[in-house]
Enzyme design. Sequence first.
Site, mmCIF file in Angstrom:
data_model
loop_
_atom_site.group_PDB
_atom_site.id
_atom_site.type_symbol
_atom_site.label_atom_id
_atom_site.label_comp_id
_atom_site.label_asym_id
_atom_site.label_seq_id
_atom_site.Cartn_x
_atom_site.Cartn_y
_atom_site.Cartn_z
ATOM 1 N N THR A 127 -55.555 188.417 79.184
ATOM 2 C CA THR A 127 -55.195 187.359 78.238
ATOM 3 C C THR A 127 -55.307 185.957 78.825
ATOM 4 O OG1 THR A 127 -53.264 186.380 77.155
ATOM 5 C CG2 THR A 127 -52.802 187.931 78.896
ATOM 6 N N GLU A 129 -53.134 183.848 78.412
ATOM 7 C CA GLU A 129 -51.792 183.489 78.891
ATOM 8 C C GLU A 129 -51.727 183.521 80.419
ATOM 9 O OE1 GLU A 129 -48.391 182.735 77.797
ATOM 10 O OE2 GLU A 129 -49.608 181.919 76.186
ATOM 11 N N TYR A 151 -44.493 187.841 80.330
ATOM 12 C CA TYR A 151 -45.700 188.460 79.752
ATOM 13 C C TYR A 151 -46.939 188.112 80.585
ATOM 14 C CZ TYR A 151 -49.674 189.119 76.592
ATOM 15 O OH TYR A 151 -50.883 189.487 76.047
ATOM 16 N N LYS A 155 -49.303 190.413 83.134
ATOM 17 C CA LYS A 155 -50.732 190.584 82.840
ATOM 18 C C LYS A 155 -51.604 190.173 84.041
ATOM 19 C CE LYS A 155 -51.194 192.014 78.443
ATOM 20 N NZ LYS A 155 -52.100 193.073 77.967
HETATM 21 P P1 NAP Z 1 -50.227 194.510 69.221
HETATM 22 O O1 NAP Z 1 -50.659 194.439 67.804
HETATM 23 O O2 NAP Z 1 -48.865 194.077 69.587
HETATM 24 O O3 NAP Z 1 -50.448 196.023 69.719
HETATM 25 C C1 NAP Z 1 -49.918 196.468 70.940
HETATM 26 C C2 NAP Z 1 -50.048 197.958 70.979
HETATM 27 O O4 NAP Z 1 -49.471 198.455 72.206
HETATM 28 C C3 NAP Z 1 -49.291 198.695 69.845
HETATM 29 O O5 NAP Z 1 -50.094 199.802 69.453
HETATM 30 C C4 NAP Z 1 -48.034 199.182 70.545
HETATM 31 O O6 NAP Z 1 -47.441 200.305 69.941
HETATM 32 C C5 NAP Z 1 -48.632 199.558 71.885
HETATM 33 N N1 NAP Z 1 -47.633 199.751 72.947
HETATM 34 C C6 NAP Z 1 -46.634 198.925 73.321
HETATM 35 N N2 NAP Z 1 -45.955 199.451 74.343
HETATM 36 C C7 NAP Z 1 -46.528 200.646 74.619
HETATM 37 C C8 NAP Z 1 -46.267 201.676 75.544
HETATM 38 N N3 NAP Z 1 -45.254 201.591 76.416
HETATM 39 N N4 NAP Z 1 -47.060 202.781 75.557
HETATM 40 C C9 NAP Z 1 -48.063 202.904 74.660
HETATM 41 N N5 NAP Z 1 -48.362 201.956 73.752
HETATM 42 C C10 NAP Z 1 -47.599 200.854 73.723
HETATM 43 O O7 NAP Z 1 -51.245 193.669 70.143
HETATM 44 P P2 NAP Z 1 -52.779 193.257 69.881
HETATM 45 O O8 NAP Z 1 -52.781 191.885 69.304
HETATM 46 O O9 NAP Z 1 -53.490 194.347 69.204
HETATM 47 O O10 NAP Z 1 -53.287 193.111 71.371
HETATM 48 C C11 NAP Z 1 -53.863 194.214 72.050
HETATM 49 C C12 NAP Z 1 -53.815 193.941 73.551
HETATM 50 O O11 NAP Z 1 -54.538 192.757 73.851
HETATM 51 C C13 NAP Z 1 -52.415 193.737 74.125
HETATM 52 O O12 NAP Z 1 -52.412 194.278 75.420
HETATM 53 C C14 NAP Z 1 -52.272 192.221 74.204
HETATM 54 O O13 NAP Z 1 -51.376 191.863 75.222
HETATM 55 C C15 NAP Z 1 -53.704 191.836 74.538
HETATM 56 N N6 NAP Z 1 -54.128 190.511 74.077
HETATM 57 C C16 NAP Z 1 -53.980 190.167 72.766
HETATM 58 C C17 NAP Z 1 -54.423 188.932 72.319
HETATM 59 C C18 NAP Z 1 -54.283 188.511 70.893
HETATM 60 O O14 NAP Z 1 -54.396 187.305 70.626
HETATM 61 N N7 NAP Z 1 -54.098 189.429 69.951
HETATM 62 C C19 NAP Z 1 -55.039 188.044 73.253
HETATM 63 C C20 NAP Z 1 -55.171 188.455 74.563
HETATM 64 C C21 NAP Z 1 -54.760 189.696 74.972
HETATM 65 P P3 NAP Z 1 -46.365 200.132 68.737
HETATM 66 O O15 NAP Z 1 -47.192 199.973 67.494
HETATM 67 O O16 NAP Z 1 -45.622 201.411 68.819
HETATM 68 O O17 NAP Z 1 -45.543 198.922 69.057
HETATM 69 N N1 GDD Z 2 -44.615 183.348 67.489
HETATM 70 C C1 GDD Z 2 -44.312 182.089 67.146
HETATM 71 N N2 GDD Z 2 -43.416 181.865 66.134
HETATM 72 N N3 GDD Z 2 -44.895 181.077 67.822
HETATM 73 C C2 GDD Z 2 -44.594 179.813 67.442
HETATM 74 C C3 GDD Z 2 -43.704 179.529 66.400
HETATM 75 C C4 GDD Z 2 -43.078 180.606 65.717
HETATM 76 O O1 GDD Z 2 -42.287 180.438 64.810
HETATM 77 N N4 GDD Z 2 -43.633 178.174 66.251
HETATM 78 C C5 GDD Z 2 -44.448 177.649 67.149
HETATM 79 N N5 GDD Z 2 -45.034 178.626 67.889
HETATM 80 C C6 GDD Z 2 -45.974 178.427 68.993
HETATM 81 C C7 GDD Z 2 -45.635 179.161 70.289
HETATM 82 O O2 GDD Z 2 -44.632 178.440 71.022
HETATM 83 C C8 GDD Z 2 -47.006 179.181 70.971
HETATM 84 O O3 GDD Z 2 -47.234 177.965 71.628
HETATM 85 C C9 GDD Z 2 -47.986 179.274 69.791
HETATM 86 O O4 GDD Z 2 -47.236 178.968 68.614
HETATM 87 C C10 GDD Z 2 -48.645 180.626 69.612
HETATM 88 O O5 GDD Z 2 -47.628 181.613 69.588
HETATM 89 P P1 GDD Z 2 -47.964 183.139 69.232
HETATM 90 O O6 GDD Z 2 -48.664 183.225 67.943
HETATM 91 O O7 GDD Z 2 -46.706 183.911 69.420
HETATM 92 O O8 GDD Z 2 -49.061 183.542 70.331
HETATM 93 P P2 GDD Z 2 -49.116 183.301 71.913
HETATM 94 O O9 GDD Z 2 -50.190 182.286 72.161
HETATM 95 O O10 GDD Z 2 -47.786 183.061 72.491
HETATM 96 O O11 GDD Z 2 -49.589 184.737 72.416
HETATM 97 C C11 GDD Z 2 -50.657 185.423 71.760
HETATM 98 O O12 GDD Z 2 -51.886 185.092 72.355
HETATM 99 C C12 GDD Z 2 -52.015 185.487 73.731
HETATM 100 C C13 GDD Z 2 -53.391 185.017 74.212
HETATM 101 O O13 GDD Z 2 -53.344 183.668 74.564
HETATM 102 C C14 GDD Z 2 -50.351 186.920 71.844
HETATM 103 O O14 GDD Z 2 -51.262 187.619 71.063
HETATM 104 C C15 GDD Z 2 -50.483 187.421 73.282
HETATM 105 O O15 GDD Z 2 -50.368 188.847 73.297
HETATM 106 C C16 GDD Z 2 -51.858 186.996 73.814
HETATM 107 O O16 GDD Z 2 -52.007 187.432 75.151
#
Ligand code: NAP
Ligand code: GDD
Length: 340
Positions: A127, A129, A151, A155
């Site tokens: 990520t 992050e 987090y 990672k």
């Molecule tokens: P998500 O919707 O939160 O999905 C996370 C998945 O991990 C869910 O299926 C969850 O299961 C499963 N999980 C959590 N803890 C587990 C455990 N102990 N054992 C097995 N499975 C477990 O996240 P996503 O947005 O699809 O992201 C997928 C991956 O990419 C994550 O690793 C996230 O950190 C990474 N990532 C995401 C983003 C983004 O912007 N979306 C960006 C960079 C990296 P449950 O459904 O049971 O909770």
């Molecule tokens: N969730 C959330 N809720 N975020 C908020 C809010 C709120 O009400 N208001 C402002 N924010 C701001 C957070 O402080 C952050 O700066 C930004 O919105 C994005 O927050 P999220 O959507 O929670 O995503 P993230 O950037 O913290 O993390 C996501 O992206 C990462 C990759 O950069 C997640 O998907 C992570 O799993 C992923 O690694």
Amino acid sequence: MKKKIAIIFGVTGQDGFYLSKLLLKKNYIVHGIKRRSSSVPTKRIEKFLNQKNFIVHYGDITDTSSIQNLISSINPDEIYNLAAQSHVGVSFFTPLFTANVNAIGVLAILEAIKNHKKRIKFYQAGTSEMFGKTKDKFQSEKTNFNPQSPYGTAKVFAHQITQNYRDAYNIFAANGILFNHESPMRGDNFVTKKIVSSLTKIKYGKQKKLVLGNLYAKRDWGHASDYVEAIYKILQQKTPDDYVIATGKDYTIKEFVNKTAKILNLNINWKGKGLKEIGIDNKGKTIIIVDKKYFRPLEVDYLKGNASKAKKILKWKMKNNLNDLIKEMIKHELNELKIN
Ligand code: NAP
Ligand code: GDD
């Protein structure tokens, strides 16, 4: 030709949905791992459950024995580890749990791969992050990591242990470094989904206010369906490597609110500053407020990625821009609300 077999850890999440869809289309046999839950965890992947090439098993990446058993019985060609406690804000409340899943869980998978008889390709969901507080205007594979949350820190461990196992044991282990990616399948408590869902409901009189935290953080938002294409391509290369996946454009949370409001034909006038900043609609009603409970103890102020390496080597291309993404997310909300 023999069908390829993949395991997806994290199959029930946003990316799990899009990656399953992609691999099934490519004729893979997909084994998805779900956790036990008191509610139905397979809502997103419901439509795949009756397909013969899609098999779901119970497992948890913090349970070493379950990982070992699954890998030895399924004998996969590829493993995609998408499993994580993926909410940055929540990681401040559950730091040990987050580290167990996001760091140690990854090591447990790598150990099982190391000890398995067949060579398995491994993808780790890294990520942006991990960059955290950075001075680089665009972050690339060369940018140093400086994570700002439990987090992000966990990672970084996962990223580095993946590289370590690649180098030490000659495992095909690759890291994606994905910037934020969203979709209608996004979890409800991530900011884009919260904004789109709340503003849509406000527009149709089904919600009164949207309550947000930091409006001035900047994020680089892409579409999850484009990003899983990159994940797939990363594992189809001859040699394992690490890749940044990003759009190269960043916007503040406030700009995302304004874009969504514009598509919904909602007028928002902003007034005040800091915790007193509010968004007012045409009739003078306050529809957006700021609450400090959504601020994090540490914030990542800006993220903007340089995906040149992925574009050059993986030939990765995006199909969706931010406006397309927001429109699709709004359409999904309207369907959920049964408004046409
Ligand atoms: P998500 O919707 O939160 O999905 C996370 C998945 O991990 C869910 O299926 C969850 O299961 C499963 N999980 C959590 N803890 C587990 C455990 N102990 N054992 C097995 N499975 C477990 O996240 P996503 O947005 O699809 O992201 C997928 C991956 O990419 C994550 O690793 C996230 O950190 C990474 N990532 C995401 C983003 C983004 O912007 N979306 C960006 C960079 C990296 P449950 O459904 O049971 O909770
Ligand atoms: N969730 C959330 N809720 N975020 C908020 C809010 C709120 O009400 N208001 C402002 N924010 C701001 C957070 O402080 C952050 O700066 C930004 O919105 C994005 O927050 P999220 O959507 O929670 O995503 P993230 O950037 O913290 O993390 C996501 O992206 C990462 C990759 O950069 C997640 O998907 C992570 O799993 C992923 O690694």
